[in-house]
Design a protein around this motif. Structure first.
Motif, mmCIF file in Angstrom:
data_model
loop_
_atom_site.group_PDB
_atom_site.id
_atom_site.type_symbol
_atom_site.label_atom_id
_atom_site.label_comp_id
_atom_site.label_asym_id
_atom_site.label_seq_id
_atom_site.Cartn_x
_atom_site.Cartn_y
_atom_site.Cartn_z
ATOM 1 N N ASP A 92 1.468 4.676 -3.032
ATOM 2 C CA ASP A 92 1.151 4.912 -1.618
ATOM 3 C C ASP A 92 1.245 3.623 -0.817
ATOM 4 N N VAL A 93 0.719 2.546 -1.358
ATOM 5 C CA VAL A 93 0.804 1.239 -0.692
ATOM 6 C C VAL A 93 2.258 0.775 -0.637
ATOM 7 N N ASP A 94 2.940 0.912 -1.750
ATOM 8 C CA ASP A 94 4.342 0.496 -1.829
ATOM 9 C C ASP A 94 5.193 1.223 -0.784
ATOM 10 N N GLU A 95 4.987 2.524 -0.641
ATOM 11 C CA GLU A 95 5.798 3.317 0.278
ATOM 12 C C GLU A 95 5.634 2.837 1.718
ATOM 13 N N ILE A 96 4.409 2.575 2.116
ATOM 14 C CA ILE A 96 4.146 2.159 3.493
ATOM 15 C C ILE A 96 4.823 0.833 3.800
ATOM 16 N N TYR A 97 4.629 -0.153 2.928
ATOM 17 C CA TYR A 97 5.113 -1.486 3.258
ATOM 18 C C TYR A 97 6.599 -1.667 2.933
ATOM 19 N N ARG A 162 3.422 1.337 14.333
ATOM 20 C CA ARG A 162 3.692 2.621 14.983
ATOM 21 C C ARG A 162 4.992 3.236 14.470
ATOM 22 N N ALA A 163 6.006 2.398 14.263
ATOM 23 C CA ALA A 163 7.290 2.899 13.760
ATOM 24 C C ALA A 163 7.151 3.451 12.344
ATOM 25 N N ILE A 164 6.361 2.785 11.513
ATOM 26 C CA ILE A 164 6.145 3.250 10.136
ATOM 27 C C ILE A 164 5.447 4.601 10.144
ATOM 28 N N ALA A 165 4.396 4.744 10.936
ATOM 29 C CA ALA A 165 3.650 6.000 10.985
ATOM 30 C C ALA A 165 4.545 7.139 11.457
ATOM 31 N N ALA A 166 5.358 6.874 12.475
ATOM 32 C CA ALA A 166 6.243 7.920 12.987
ATOM 33 C C ALA A 166 7.258 8.345 11.937
ATOM 34 N N SER A 556 1.810 9.663 4.581
ATOM 35 C CA SER A 556 3.190 10.133 4.621
ATOM 36 C C SER A 556 3.282 11.553 4.096
ATOM 37 N N LYS A 557 4.417 12.180 4.396
ATOM 38 C CA LYS A 557 4.765 13.485 3.830
ATOM 39 C C LYS A 557 6.116 13.324 3.135
ATOM 40 N N PRO A 558 6.113 12.881 1.880
ATOM 41 C CA PRO A 558 7.385 12.563 1.213
ATOM 42 C C PRO A 558 8.202 13.814 0.923
ATOM 43 N N ALA A 559 9.397 13.872 1.498
ATOM 44 C CA ALA A 559 10.257 15.046 1.355
ATOM 45 C C ALA A 559 11.520 14.763 0.562
ATOM 46 N N LEU A 560 12.022 13.534 0.647
ATOM 47 C CA LEU A 560 13.309 13.221 0.037
ATOM 48 C C LEU A 560 13.135 12.741 -1.399
ATOM 49 N N ASP A 561 14.191 12.909 -2.187
ATOM 50 C CA ASP A 561 14.197 12.442 -3.568
ATOM 51 C C ASP A 561 14.402 10.935 -3.611
ATOM 52 N N GLY A 562 13.834 10.320 -4.622
ATOM 53 C CA GLY A 562 14.148 8.942 -4.959
ATOM 54 C C GLY A 562 14.536 8.923 -6.426
ATOM 55 N N ALA A 563 14.055 7.915 -7.144
ATOM 56 C CA ALA A 563 14.237 7.944 -8.595
ATOM 57 C C ALA A 563 13.441 9.082 -9.209
ATOM 58 N N GLU A 564 12.375 9.483 -8.520
ATOM 59 C CA GLU A 564 11.558 10.626 -8.936
ATOM 60 C C GLU A 564 11.766 11.776 -7.955
#
Length: 764
Positions: A92-97, A162-166, A556-564
């Motif tokens: 969660d921390v990694d995704e934000i930053y 603000r850009a990250i949250a959006a 966040s609301k993660p929708a896209l695939d990554g490695a997982e």
């Protein structure tokens, strides 16, 4: 990393292998938490946030160059509050930053991630790996900006936050609710986009660097299984073969490395991740099930063997990763102090191979696997070199033809050689193993093993899946039913996130479908209910990745695939499977709304939405099934025995039992014309039906036909005689397919198919 005479910092009290690697740095590190942020606010200092993971090559490099440097450490300790985060422990921390870094670098992210924050956690500058002199200049410039241009820094931090949250809360709903027609259009369009982007020479999608496209392959397999559209299978088969022939696949020990730096899958980044091997093993097993191709079965089994051998804890859980670096088997004369080299554990030279196998077998092995005096891997930073075994020059079948022997003979010889080389390789200095246990990644492996058992029939896979699932239920579940995310050395920590729940939900349901044990279904229902209560956004649809937490800048609301796989995609898939298993429509309704919430991603970014697309495919299939089934004419169907052992050429029987509800019947195996007979079929590579013995039929007269009909009612038992094919052996999950048509006194329902599975073992 080395303790020397240094005193440990706060990270010594952590359990993460990555944080413990930094426990003796001269940097005064803090773990992520209130203590660090309170110190930053109290002392009015900016925060330096460093995020990585224990098997990350460039994380190790930056540690050696910068975090063990006394001068750099002194700057950090005087002017900053330094926080170290394991991205696998805190995704969660990694995704934000990481979103901040992508903004600062115009799209160039990676690890180690280096971000500078205000004391309230808002980012104002960041990047990835910095060489030591550049890093020192950046630190001093940040000190100046914080002292002299504070307002400018705070404005940038506010704008970026603000850009990250959006971005992280973005959803792209469909223009209208999905129906069967619009869903099919989206699915077919996605197929066509993937086929258009296929590398027709080397497989995969796009150019170098190439990552294994696990979720795209699963989506294409689902669609091929349903539509039998040949180009879908050809794309899957090409990619699976090319990856398995390349150096990204460990030709000696099995399993896949993280990614390939080239388009041919030859030169990998050598770390091995649990999530890659879980997803790829199940795709190879599934592809074998659909094709009967023994090469695909071989790769699946070797990958499972690698995980069970090298990444399984004594408690039955699965470790996270193996490092890319290790000490060379032979110290380099030019390096008086031994230092780790990327790929050292996996590289070979001809003389090393021949010393183990002998001249004749060694020469054969080197020819087939491309090992020569001209290395195909050279570390550009250190010059360390060697050969990565691969089959890119020609597959084994071609070599067998050139040598005038059968492919089976050559494979047997190569397997003998590989076993000797693996034994010798195990005596080399081993790469570091990140032995923390993550609920999400373990759930992926549980699911993979359950599917591996279904498609390959290996009982050990079922046992390993159930053992790991029991571990997760006992150790990673709190008394209130919520989940922990991470576990090591008997300590579970970090609240579970959406991926932990969604992946475990799907894993438990696949275990239930494979074993038919009710406890897995009940546990899946509990996980689903908890997931919905914690993460579901009733107002706008979709699932949040975390609960509301004061230590996070946003959600966040993660929708896209990554490695997982996409957490929202897996949540939707799991809820659809649960709705089908329990006949509770509320789960399907949440899943459908999730798919509609992110429907625009499936249209605009299908290559990144393949888990959502797999869930959409599942929704369309279950919708068609549920619209047909308004009554339950069949109360129960089962087969006995559930396991069958026989020798090649031998014939044995199984009994299929059908309990028909009162007031209903099914057509016999020989009804009148234009009515669907009761039929039995199988999907098997090892056995075939010799004959089927149906019971005597009952004659009835119904109002909608003039002549009497032959039907079955009550309880019916059909005896099926199965003969093992000659010159064959092995294990598999046989699919027994019953096709029937149910009627009552006034009308007949549409013909229906039911699949039952039997474990078959054929001895030579």
């Amino acid at each position: 990393m080395s303790s020397g005479n240094r005193r440990p910092n706060r990270l010594a009290r952590e359990t993460s292998p990555y944080l413990l690697q930094h426990a003796y740095n001269p940097v005064d590190w803090f773990p992520w938490g209130d203590e660090a942020f309170e110190k930053a606010r109290r002392e009015d200092k900016p925060i330096f946030l460093s995020v990585g993971y224990s098997t990350c090559h460039w994380c190790h490099v930056m540690e050696r160059e910068s975090f063990e440097d006394e001068e750099i450490a002194a700057i950090l300790n005087e002017h900053f509050v330094s926080i170290k985060v394991d991205r696998e422990e805190r995704p969660d921390v990694d995704e934000i930053y990481m979103r901040a870094v992508l903004i600062f670098t115009n799209g160039h992210g990676g690890w180690p991630m280096s971000v500078f924050l205000t004391p309230d956690g808002k980012p104002f500058f960041g990047g990835t790996y910095f060489p030591p002199e550049q890093f020192k200049r950046i630190l001093l410039e940040i000190v100046r900006l914080w002292r002299d241009e504070r307002q400018r820094v705070l404005e940038v931090a506010e704008e970026v936050s603000r850009a990250i949250a959006a971005e992280l809360q973005l959803t792209v709903p469909t223009a209208q609710p999905f129906d069967e027609t619009s869903a099919e259009a989206v699915l077919k369009a996605a197929e066509n986009v993937l086929l258009k982007n296929l590398d027709k020479n080397h497989g995969g999608f796009g150019g170098a660097p190439k990552f294994p496209p696990h979720q795209a392959l699963e989506f294409l397999l689902r669609r091929y299984e349903r539509t039998k559209r040949l180009p879908l299978w050809e794309a899957v088969e090409l990619t699976l073969r090319k990856m398995a022939h390349g150096g990204i696949y460990d030709q000696i020990g099995g399993g896949f490395h993280r990614y390939s730096v080239d388009e041919k899958w030859l030169v990998p980044h050598f770390e091995k991740m649990l999530y890659d091997n879980a997803q790829l093993a199940q795709v190879y097993a599934w592809a074998f099930h659909l094709s009967g191709d023994d090469f695909l079965r071989r790769i699946a089994k070797e990958t499972y063997a690698f995980v069970l051998r090298e990444m399984t804890s004594p408690e039955g859980a699965f470790y996270s990763a193996l490092d890319a670096e290790s000490l060379p088997p032979v110290p380099r004369p030019s390096s008086p102090v031994p230092s780790k080299e990327e790929g050292a554990f996996y590289l070979w030279r001809p003389e090393e191979v021949k010393a183990i196998l002998g001249e004749k077998d060694g020469d054969l092995f080197c020819k087939v696997y491309g090992i020569s005096n001209e290395p195909n891997f050279v570390n550009p930073h250190t010059g360390y070199s060697g050969c990565i075994p691969n089959l890119l020059k020609a597959p084994v079948e071609n070599w067998a033809k050139a040598l005038g022997i059968s492919p089976d003979e050559l494979w047997a010889k190569l397997d003998e050689c590989r076993a000797k080389l693996l034994e010798a390789r195990d005596r080399r200095p081993r790469p570091h193993c990140d032995d923390k246990v993550l609920t999400s990644w373990n759930a992926l492996m549980v699911r993979s093993l359950a599917l591996g058992y279904r498609y390959l029939g290996e009982e050990s896979y079922r046992q390993a899946a159930e053992r790991a699932a029991e571990f997760l239920w006992a150790k990673m579940r709190k008394p209130d039913g919520t989940l922990w995310h991470s576990y090591r050395n008997g300590i579970a920590k970090v609240d579970g996130m959406l991926d932990d729940y969604a992946y475990l939900l799907v894993a438990l349901l696949d275990l239930h479908e494979t074993t038919n044990e009710g406890k897995w279904l009940e546990r899946a229902r509990e996980i689903a209910d908890t997931m919905v209560s914690l993460f579901w956004d009733e107002r706008n649809g979709g699932f949040w990745f975390t609960t509301e937490r004061k230590d996070l800048l946003t959600r966040s609301k993660p929708a896209l695939d990554g490695a997982e796989p996409s957490p929202n995609g897996m949540a939707a898939l799991g809820l659809l499977k649960l709705a089908k298993a329990t006949e509770e429509e509320r789960y399907a309704q949440i899943a459908k709304r999730t798919l509609e919430t992110f429907g625009g991603f499936m249209v605009r970014l299908p290559h990144g939405s393949t888990t959502l697309l797999s869930a959409l495919n599942e929704w369309q299939m279950t919708r068609k099934e549920t619209t047909k089934v308004v009554e339950r004419p069949i109360e129960r169907i089962w087969v006995e025995p559930e396991k069958l052992t026989l020798k090649a050429g031998e014939t044995r029987s199984v009994k299929l039992h059908i309990v028909i509800a009162e007031g209903w019947h099914i057509n016999s195996n020989e009804p009148k014309p234009n009515l669907q007979p009761t039929q039995i079929g199988i999907e098997s590579h090892l056995v075939e039906i010799e004959r089927v013995e149906f019971p005597p039929a009952k004659e009835v007269r119904l109002g909608f036909v003039d002549e009497p009909l032959k039907v079955y009612d009550g309880m019916v038992t059909v005896t099926i005689w199965l003969r093992a094919k000659s010159n064959t052996s092995g294990s598999e999950i046989l699919t027994l397919r019953l096709r029937y048509q149910a009627c009552d006194e006034k009308r007949c329902l549409m013909p229906t198919e039911s699949d039952l599975r039997i474990t078959v073992n054929v001895a030579p």
